[in-house]
Design an enzyme around this catalytic site. Structure first.
Site, short mmCIF file in Angstrom:
data_model
loop_
_atom_site.label_atom_id
_atom_site.label_comp_id
_atom_site.label_asym_id
_atom_site.label_seq_id
_atom_site.Cartn_x
_atom_site.Cartn_y
_atom_site.Cartn_z
N ARG A 55 -11.19 -0.06 8.03
CA ARG A 55 -10.45 -0.14 7.00
C ARG A 55 -11.49 -0.28 5.66
O ARG A 55 -12.71 -0.44 5.89
CB ARG A 55 -9.53 -1.43 6.81
CG ARG A 55 -10.26 -2.64 7.36
CD ARG A 55 -9.82 -3.73 6.66
NE ARG A 55 -10.22 -3.71 5.20
CZ ARG A 55 -11.22 -3.98 4.86
NH1 ARG A 55 -12.34 -4.14 5.63
NH2 ARG A 55 -11.63 -3.98 3.51
N GLY A 56 -11.22 -0.16 4.39
CA GLY A 56 -12.06 -0.18 3.41
C GLY A 56 -12.22 1.25 3.01
O GLY A 56 -12.62 2.17 4.06
N ALA A 57 -12.24 1.94 1.81
CA ALA A 57 -12.32 3.36 1.38
C ALA A 57 -13.50 4.18 2.06
O ALA A 57 -13.20 4.99 2.57
CB ALA A 57 -12.04 3.38 0.06
N ARG A 98 -3.18 7.02 5.66
CA ARG A 98 -3.06 6.16 4.48
C ARG A 98 -3.25 6.89 3.09
O ARG A 98 -4.09 7.71 3.07
CB ARG A 98 -4.16 4.93 4.46
CG ARG A 98 -4.13 3.94 5.52
CD ARG A 98 -4.91 2.79 5.63
NE ARG A 98 -4.40 1.77 4.58
CZ ARG A 98 -5.09 0.55 4.33
NH1 ARG A 98 -6.42 0.65 4.71
NH2 ARG A 98 -4.59 -0.27 3.31
N GLN A 205 -8.13 -9.90 4.20
CA GLN A 205 -9.29 -9.54 4.11
C GLN A 205 -10.45 -10.38 3.65
O GLN A 205 -11.70 -10.14 3.89
CB GLN A 205 -9.42 -8.08 3.47
CG GLN A 205 -8.68 -6.97 4.10
CD GLN A 205 -7.17 -7.09 3.67
OE1 GLN A 205 -6.55 -7.86 3.16
NE2 GLN A 205 -6.46 -5.82 3.74
N ASP A 246 -10.33 1.66 -4.31
CA ASP A 246 -10.00 2.94 -3.31
C ASP A 246 -9.68 4.19 -4.36
O ASP A 246 -9.90 5.23 -3.49
CB ASP A 246 -8.44 2.48 -2.74
CG ASP A 246 -8.78 1.09 -1.84
OD1 ASP A 246 -9.03 -0.11 -2.10
OD2 ASP A 246 -8.75 1.64 -0.60
N ASN A 256 -7.24 -1.00 -6.38
CA ASN A 256 -7.70 -1.71 -5.29
C ASN A 256 -6.69 -2.60 -4.62
O ASN A 256 -5.54 -2.75 -5.23
CB ASN A 256 -8.85 -2.46 -5.99
CG ASN A 256 -9.98 -3.35 -4.88
OD1 ASN A 256 -10.27 -2.39 -3.98
ND2 ASN A 256 -10.16 -4.47 -5.00
N LYS A 257 -7.11 -3.30 -3.76
CA LYS A 257 -6.36 -4.38 -2.93
C LYS A 257 -5.44 -5.15 -3.87
O LYS A 257 -5.86 -5.44 -5.05
CB LYS A 257 -7.26 -5.32 -2.29
CG LYS A 257 -6.42 -6.23 -1.48
CD LYS A 257 -5.65 -5.57 -0.41
CE LYS A 257 -5.99 -4.69 0.47
NZ LYS A 257 -5.02 -3.89 1.02
O1 MRU Z 1 -6.26 -2.36 3.05
P1 MRU Z 1 -7.82 -2.23 2.92
O2 MRU Z 1 -8.42 -3.48 3.59
O3 MRU Z 1 -8.45 -0.96 3.68
O4 MRU Z 1 -8.10 -2.64 1.38
C1 MRU Z 1 -9.55 -2.32 1.00
C2 MRU Z 1 -9.93 -2.39 -0.27
O5 MRU Z 1 -8.95 -2.69 -1.36
C3 MRU Z 1 -11.29 -2.76 -0.87
O6 MRU Z 1 -11.59 -3.21 -1.75
C4 MRU Z 1 -11.42 -1.03 -1.25
O7 MRU Z 1 -11.10 -0.18 -0.10
C5 MRU Z 1 -13.10 -0.83 -1.53
S1 MRU Z 1 -13.87 -1.00 -0.15
C6 MRU Z 1 -16.03 -0.89 -0.39
#
Ligand code: MRU
Length: 356
Positions: A55-57, A98, A205, A246, A256-257
């Protein structure tokens, strides 16, 4: 903290060329267990992204690039027409896992461009070019995060107290992270930052991942519930907020999250600088404004059951569970990219920095 559990020296996403598979740290098991998982099948790759094992962009972009190389290698005996039609089908399938992080489609587009570039080449040669492209996407990610770290660090003073949300750390990239890159570089230089991590409901997270990785690297880390951030800021205890993203729209609106926009509102109210850390691959010049960014909705059980020994909300109650929100550009002090820091108005500054 269990000293035996160490993330040091393990890449979030790696390519195992001997076994032709992608190897990830299964993030659903952290911080209790560091377990590597190998995937070599499109269905398992889709599930790994969907279930947030990876996970994470930026990390899902690299994962998809490695994944497409692994799948291509399995198909290198096909003729070009059969190869490219299966390639497109698998890339579209992974892309549907996603919707919000643009890095996923960005990486898949790069791989597709290589696969479609010259149909007269033997398929094994195309596969070898796909390997080179996937490895470049991985290597660029490391460089880019370091660049964000350097630009971000120039905005911070030694001893600063920082706040972050979700995990935009090395677990969300290959190394350094985006929002954590200035923190790690500062740590190397003895800046002694103190960092508050929002727990980040509902999937935690911040508490599970960011607090884990920062503590492992010796950063002074404190976890707080999401609804405690405003009270901390009100007391004047926070010097800056750093978050990942993201997808950034042309006007600077940043997805973002979920919960990020609430943090940005509180930061604005209390005069705390709010920075979004964005690799250029996260800036989407095809999306004009935040309202055009697709927001993923997730399973209600993540809110009502996942972290409780007994279900904590009434059975059958409706649940609102968006995975992301959009922070309005007016709340963002600056967008830190690998090329420098963009300031408002973002429609001009992002183009000037990134579309050279
Ligand atoms: O649902 P996730 O855990 O993939 O969400 C991740 C985030 O929102 C991060 O802040 C974003 O992807 C940036 S990661 C460098």
């Amino acid at each position: 903290m269990d000293e035996k559990l160490s993330l040091k020296g393990i890449d979030t996403v790696a390519l195992d060329e001997d076994k032709n598979c992608v190897v990830i740290i299964d993030q659903t098991l952290l911080p209790g267990d560091i377990r590597l998982k190998s995937v070599d099948d499109a269905g398992d790759m889709y599930d790994a992204i969907k279930r947030l094992e990876v996970r994470g962009a930026p990390a899902i972009g690299v994962f998809a690039a490695f994944g497409m190389y692994v799948l291509s290698k399995q198909m290198e005996n096909k003729d070009y027409d059969a190869f490219i039609s299966a390639f497109r089908e698998k890339a579209d399938f992974l892309n549907s896992s996603r919707p919000t992080a643009v890095n996923l489609s960005w990486a898949l587009k790069r791989m597709k461009r290589v696969a479609e570039e010259d149909s007269s080449l033997p398929v094994p040669e195309i596969v070898s070019r796909l390997r080179t492209e996937a490895l470049s996407i991985r290597d660029e990610d490391i460089e880019i995060c370091r660049g964000i770290g350097e630009h971000g660090l120039s905005l911070l003073k030694p001893g600063a107290v920082l706040m972050t949300h979700c995990n935009a750390g090395s677990l969300a990239t290959i190394r350094y992270g985006t929002a954590t890159a200035p923190i790690y570089l500062g740590q190397e230089k003895g800046y002694n930052f103190r960092v508050y991590c929002d727990e980040t409901r509902p999937l935690l997270q911040g508490a599970r991942l960011t607090a884990f990785e920062l503590s492992q690297y010796g950063v002074d880390t404190t976890v707080l519930c999401d609804n405690m951030s405003a009270s901390l800021m009100a007391g004047g205890s926070v010097d800056a907020v750093l978050v990942g993203c993201d997808r950034v729209a042309v006007n600077g609106d940043a997805a973002n999250k979920i919960g990020t926009s609430l943090l940005a509102l509180a930061a604005k109210h209390y005069g705390v600088p709010f920075y979004v850390c964005a690799p250029s691959s996260t800036v989407d010049f095809e999306t004009a404004e935040g309202k055009d960014i697709p927001i993923e909705m997730r399973d209600p059980d993540e809110v009502t059951e996942m972290w409780y020994s007994k279900r904590m909300a009434p059975k059958g109650v409706k649940v609102y569970n968006p995975a992301f929100d959009v922070t309005d550009h007016s709340l963002i002090t600056g967008i830190i990219t690998e090329e420098g820091v963009a300031y408002p108005p973002y429609t001009d500054s992002l183009k000037a920095l990134l579309q050279k």
